[in-house]
Design a protein around this motif. Structure first.
Motif, PDB file in Angstrom:
ATOM      1  N   ALA A 171     -11.377   0.218   4.763  1.00 51.22           N
ATOM      2  CA  ALA A 171     -11.622  -0.266   3.400  1.00 51.22           C
ATOM      3  C   ALA A 171     -10.320  -0.394   2.614  1.00 51.22           C
ATOM      4  CB  ALA A 171     -12.598   0.667   2.683  1.00 51.22           C
ATOM      5  N   ARG A 172      -9.421   0.572   2.776  1.00 50.03           N
ATOM      6  CA  ARG A 172      -8.140   0.543   2.059  1.00 50.03           C
ATOM      7  C   ARG A 172      -7.307  -0.664   2.475  1.00 50.03           C
ATOM      8  NH1 ARG A 172      -2.776   1.740   2.056  1.00 50.03           N
ATOM      9  NH2 ARG A 172      -2.634   2.084   4.287  1.00 50.03           N
ATOM     10  N   VAL A 173      -7.172  -0.868   3.786  1.00 44.20           N
ATOM     11  CA  VAL A 173      -6.359  -1.987   4.278  1.00 44.20           C
ATOM     12  C   VAL A 173      -7.026  -3.316   3.939  1.00 44.20           C
ATOM     13  CG1 VAL A 173      -5.345  -3.063   6.327  1.00 44.20           C
ATOM     14  CG2 VAL A 173      -5.314  -0.577   6.084  1.00 44.20           C
ATOM     15  N   ALA A 222     -12.721   4.741   5.742  1.00 45.14           N
ATOM     16  CA  ALA A 222     -11.951   4.728   4.492  1.00 45.14           C
ATOM     17  C   ALA A 222     -10.646   3.961   4.645  1.00 45.14           C
ATOM     18  CB  ALA A 222     -11.677   6.161   4.033  1.00 45.14           C
ATOM     19  N   GLU A 223      -9.999   4.084   5.812  1.00 42.12           N
ATOM     20  CA  GLU A 223      -8.742   3.358   6.047  1.00 42.12           C
ATOM     21  C   GLU A 223      -9.012   1.868   6.233  1.00 42.12           C
ATOM     22  OE1 GLU A 223      -4.499   2.984   6.546  1.00 42.12           O
ATOM     23  OE2 GLU A 223      -5.875   4.241   5.423  1.00 42.12           O
ATOM     24  N   GLY A 272       0.775  -1.236   0.000  1.00 42.40           N
ATOM     25  CA  GLY A 272       0.000   0.000   0.000  1.00 42.40           C
ATOM     26  C   GLY A 272       0.799   1.275   0.000  1.00 42.40           C
ATOM     27  N   ARG A 328       2.346   2.781   2.436  1.00 36.40           N
ATOM     28  CA  ARG A 328       2.433   3.541   3.688  1.00 36.40           C
ATOM     29  C   ARG A 328       2.266   2.586   4.862  1.00 36.40           C
ATOM     30  NH1 ARG A 328      -2.967   6.597   2.153  1.00 36.40           N
ATOM     31  NH2 ARG A 328      -4.420   5.601   3.556  1.00 36.40           N
ATOM     32  N   ALA A 331      -8.849  -3.961   1.340  1.00 38.40           N
ATOM     33  CA  ALA A 331      -8.595  -4.216  -0.082  1.00 38.40           C
ATOM     34  C   ALA A 331      -7.176  -4.749  -0.288  1.00 38.40           C
ATOM     35  CB  ALA A 331      -8.825  -2.945  -0.897  1.00 38.40           C
ATOM     36  N   LEU A 332      -6.207  -4.196   0.425  1.00 42.48           N
ATOM     37  CA  LEU A 332      -4.838  -4.701   0.339  1.00 42.48           C
ATOM     38  C   LEU A 332      -4.744  -6.133   0.836  1.00 42.48           C
ATOM     39  CD1 LEU A 332      -2.854  -1.621   1.717  1.00 42.48           C
ATOM     40  CD2 LEU A 332      -2.948  -2.394  -0.671  1.00 42.48           C
ATOM     41  N   THR A 385      -0.317  -9.436  -2.140  1.00 44.80           N
ATOM     42  CA  THR A 385       0.153  -8.765  -0.937  1.00 44.80           C
ATOM     43  C   THR A 385       0.958  -9.714  -0.059  1.00 44.80           C
ATOM     44  OG1 THR A 385      -1.670  -7.203  -0.899  1.00 44.80           O
ATOM     45  CG2 THR A 385      -0.608  -7.625   1.218  1.00 44.80           C
TER      46      THR A 385
END
Length: 120
Positions: free
Chosen positions: A107-109, A104-105, A55, A57, A111-112, A118
Motif C-alpha cells: 500500500a505504501r509503495v 502495508a508495504e 518515500g 527509504r 501510494a508513492l 514521484t
C-alpha cells in the motif's frame, strides 16, 4: 506492478511467433541482438531511485520483460536482476514467487507510485 511478490517495471515486447534466446545479458530475437535487458535494468533502477526519493527509504525494483505473441523463450542463463517470461507464463511466474512485501508495504509503495510528482 506492485504486489506481494515485489515491485516490477514491466516492459512488453510483441514478436509474433518470434524465437527468443536468452543468455545472461544477451537477448536475441530471431537471431538479432536486442537491448531489452539493458533497458529493463535501467527502467528498474530509475523507478527504484525515484520511489526511494519520494518515500525516504529504499524500494527494490526488478525489471520484467514479457514477450507477447510467442511462447518460444530459450534460456541458457538468466540475468541476476531482470526476469524474462512469455505472456502465457506471467501469472504462473508471479504466483510461484515468494512473498516479499507485506500488505502495508504494498500500500505504501502503491501510494508513492500513484503520485505524479514521484516520477518527475
Amino acid at each position: 506492478m506492485i504486489g506481494p511478490g515485489g515491485v516490477f517495471t514491466v516492459n512488453t515486447k510483441h514478436h509474433p511467433d518470434g524465437q527468443i534466446w536468452l543468455a545472461g545479458d544477451r537477448l536475441l530475437v530471431n537471431g538479432r541482438a536486442r537491448p531489452y535487458i539493458r533497458n529493463a535494468r535501467h527502467e528498474a533502477g530509475r523507478a527504484a531511485k525515484l520511489l526511494e526519493a519520494a518515500g525516504g527509504r529504499p524500494v527494490a525494483v526488478t525489471g520484467l520483460i514479457v514477450f507477447v505473441g510467442t511462447d518460444s523463450v530459450s534460456v541458457r542463463d538468466v540475468p541476476s536482476d531482470v526476469w524474462v517470461v512469455s505472456q502465457r507464463k506471467l501469472v504462473p511466474f508471479l504466483a510461484a514467487g515468494p512473498v516479499l512485501l507485506e500488505p502495508a508495504e504494498v500500500a505504501r509503495v502503491f501510494a508513492l507510485a500513484r503520485r505524479s510528482d514521484t516520477w518527475q
